[in-house]
Scaffold this motif. Structure first.
Motif, mmCIF file in Angstrom:
data_model
loop_
_atom_site.group_PDB
_atom_site.id
_atom_site.type_symbol
_atom_site.label_atom_id
_atom_site.label_comp_id
_atom_site.label_asym_id
_atom_site.label_seq_id
_atom_site.Cartn_x
_atom_site.Cartn_y
_atom_site.Cartn_z
ATOM 1 N N MET A 1 0.833 -1.214 0.000
ATOM 2 C CA MET A 1 0.000 0.000 0.000
ATOM 3 C C MET A 1 0.867 1.263 0.000
ATOM 4 O O MET A 1 0.546 2.248 -0.682
ATOM 5 C CB MET A 1 -0.896 -0.020 1.236
ATOM 6 N N GLN B 1 0.578 4.072 -2.843
ATOM 7 C CA GLN B 1 0.146 5.427 -2.504
ATOM 8 C C GLN B 1 1.176 6.498 -2.873
ATOM 9 O O GLN B 1 0.914 7.682 -2.710
ATOM 10 C CB GLN B 1 -0.243 5.507 -1.021
ATOM 11 N N ASP C 1 -3.950 9.238 -0.479
ATOM 12 C CA ASP C 1 -5.271 9.360 0.151
ATOM 13 C C ASP C 1 -6.051 10.568 -0.351
ATOM 14 O O ASP C 1 -7.279 10.504 -0.462
ATOM 15 C CB ASP C 1 -5.126 9.441 1.681
ATOM 16 N N LEU D 1 -7.895 9.565 -3.364
ATOM 17 C CA LEU D 1 -8.999 8.663 -3.028
ATOM 18 C C LEU D 1 -10.143 9.437 -2.375
ATOM 19 O O LEU D 1 -11.323 9.162 -2.637
ATOM 20 C CB LEU D 1 -8.509 7.558 -2.085
ATOM 21 N N SER E 1 -12.963 4.290 3.426
ATOM 22 C CA SER E 1 -12.631 2.862 3.569
ATOM 23 C C SER E 1 -13.382 2.022 2.538
ATOM 24 O O SER E 1 -12.852 1.042 2.008
ATOM 25 C CB SER E 1 -12.936 2.367 4.988
ATOM 26 N N LYS F 1 -11.648 2.439 -0.845
ATOM 27 C CA LYS F 1 -10.448 1.588 -0.906
ATOM 28 C C LYS F 1 -10.833 0.135 -1.162
ATOM 29 O O LYS F 1 -10.198 -0.556 -1.968
ATOM 30 C CB LYS F 1 -9.650 1.708 0.393
ATOM 31 N N GLY G 1 -9.951 -2.276 -4.227
ATOM 32 C CA GLY G 1 -9.363 -3.591 -3.925
ATOM 33 C C GLY G 1 -10.041 -4.715 -4.686
ATOM 34 O O GLY G 1 -9.378 -5.598 -5.245
ATOM 35 N N LEU H 1 -5.986 -2.842 0.952
ATOM 36 C CA LEU H 1 -7.066 -1.930 0.573
ATOM 37 C C LEU H 1 -8.379 -2.330 1.238
ATOM 38 O O LEU H 1 -9.199 -1.477 1.584
ATOM 39 C CB LEU H 1 -7.242 -1.917 -0.953
#
Length: 414
Positions: free
Chosen positions: A13, A17, A22, A25, A55, A58, A62, A404
């Motif tokens: 991760m 990233q 983040d 995202l 979350s 993510k 995933g 993720l």
């Protein structure tokens, strides 16, 4: 190589990233919720919809990325009871919730009045990704411009019925990259859309060398003055383009084809095959300033245009059956760098996300995410973390999916 040193404990991760942080995202979360609200105002409320969280976003990514490892026909196979079902990750989110997020997923929810670019729905993400590529990696001097293999897994295609294949729409875009030829790291992405049958359309792009030259200029816009050597295929190679690049401090070596290349300004005597029989390894050279046109024979005539290598420097091509075949150094260098890219395609092209949406911007998005993960793995292999864990590309993908989905602890250990 990498511009920053990653800790020994860096996770999959952490590397991912570097390119998709983040804040990117979180923007997807905001834009998806805005689009869902706009959609429901127009077409009626959706009682089953609840605003997506970071979350969940993510986890959504995933699930999609997991299709690059298992190559299931549909991402929804995860929740099925068939061969591609995956009970260990299916419990994180219900299928109905996943489908809701997929329905409303957006990177740019609204079109601004100034926007004329056809890729406006994904351009901010592509720009952010490019900044990540530029800041995380310094490429080697030798680089290649080409179209990476991004077609579906041939084994998967072989299992499709004819009806399913007919339903699959042809891609409406062409994706080109500038790639570091010693590591495989993709330094820059250029997406060319098929927009009607105009001069800029994909159909025209396949036939007109000047459009390939436009692609090459776009891919090399950040390469000026760095003394890079760019290797190109026949569709891009041209005297005018190479001379223009030389003024910018970019040097080139390209394979030339009388059928596919723009041969303007090149001597016709070098473009026609000689009538006398040739021996393997024989070559002829014509020069103009720093530019050399090489015609080399090896079971056929191969022509190369270069200003990066001296034509008098000797090299060899090593063949398993026939041994060493003499050639100019430019020919040896071209073969070596192109063979590396073929190895990259063989190793990494099978890890592209196999989800195939109908919307062009979404297709581009999932290809870009796949390239980002491959780049993240290349950085991982060049880091000290690799010597601790030694994940294969498939294992790296598996770890990223689990991280993720929140199934792995990604916090650094102290």
């Amino acid at each position: 190589g990498p511009t920053r040193k990653m800790p020994l404990t860096a996770s999959a991760m952490d590397f991912f990233q570097l390119f998709v942080p983040d804040n990117v995202l979180k923007n997807m979360v905001v834009q998806t919720n805005m689009y869902a609200k706009k959609y429901q105002e127009r077409f009626g409320s959706d009682d089953a919809w609840i605003d997506v969280t970071l979350s969940e976003m993510k986890a959504f990514l995933g699930y999609m990325i997991s299709t690059s490892i298992h190559h299931c026909e549909s991402v929804l196979s995860i929740w099925s009871s068939g061969f591609y079902s995956n009970k260990s990750i299916a419990l994180i989110m219900t299928q109905s919730r996943f489908e809701k997020i997929l329905k409303y997923f957006h990177i740019v929810a609204f079109r601004s009045s100034q926007t004329t670019h056809s890729l406006y729905k994904i351009q901010p993400f592509l720009d952010s990704l490019q900044n990540g590529f530029d800041s995380a990696f310094r490429p080697s001097q030798a680089q290649v411009l080409h179209e990476p293999l991004i077609d579906e897994d041939p084994v998967f295609i072989a299992t499709c019925t004819e009806r399913e294949l007919r339903k699959r729409k042809k891609r409406k875009f062409s994706l080109w990259v500038r790639q570091c030829s010693s590591t495989g790291f993709i330094c820059q992405i250029y997406v060319h859309l098929k927009e009607g049958s105009g001069a800029d359309g994909l159909d025209a792009l396949k036939n007109k060398p000047q459009l390939h030259s436009m692609v090459a200029k776009s891919l090399c816009q950040n390469a000026s003055g760095k003394n890079y050597i760019i290797f190109t295929g026949p569709s891009i190679t041209s005297l005018n383009l190479f001379e223009e690049f030389e003024k910018q401090g970019i040097y080139c070596c390209g394979l030339l084809s009388t059928r596919k290349s723009d041969c303007t300004g090149l001597p016709p005597s070098m473009l026609n095959n000689p009538e006398t029989p040739q021996f393997r390894g024989q070559y002829r050279i014509r020069m103009k300033g720093n530019m050399s046109l090489i015609c080399w024979y090896n079971k056929g005539h191969f022509r190369f245009l270069t200003n990066a290598y001296s034509p008098v420097q000797q090299g060899v091509i090593i063949k398993r059956k026939s041994g060493e075949i003499p050639c100019p150094l430019a020919v040896e260098a071209f073969a070596a760098h192109l063979s590396y890219i073929c190895k990259y395609d063989d190793k990494y092209s099978k890890y592209f996300i196999s989800h195939k949406p109908n919307k062009t911007w979404q297709q581009v998005f999932w290809f870009a995410i796949s390239i980002a993960i491959n780049n993240a793995y290349i950085l991982y292999k060049m880091s000290e973390a690799y010597h601790v864990t030694r994940y294969s590309r498939a294992q790296f993908g598996e770890r990223l999916v689990r991280e993720l989905l929140g199934l792995e602890d990604t916090s650094p250990s102290h």
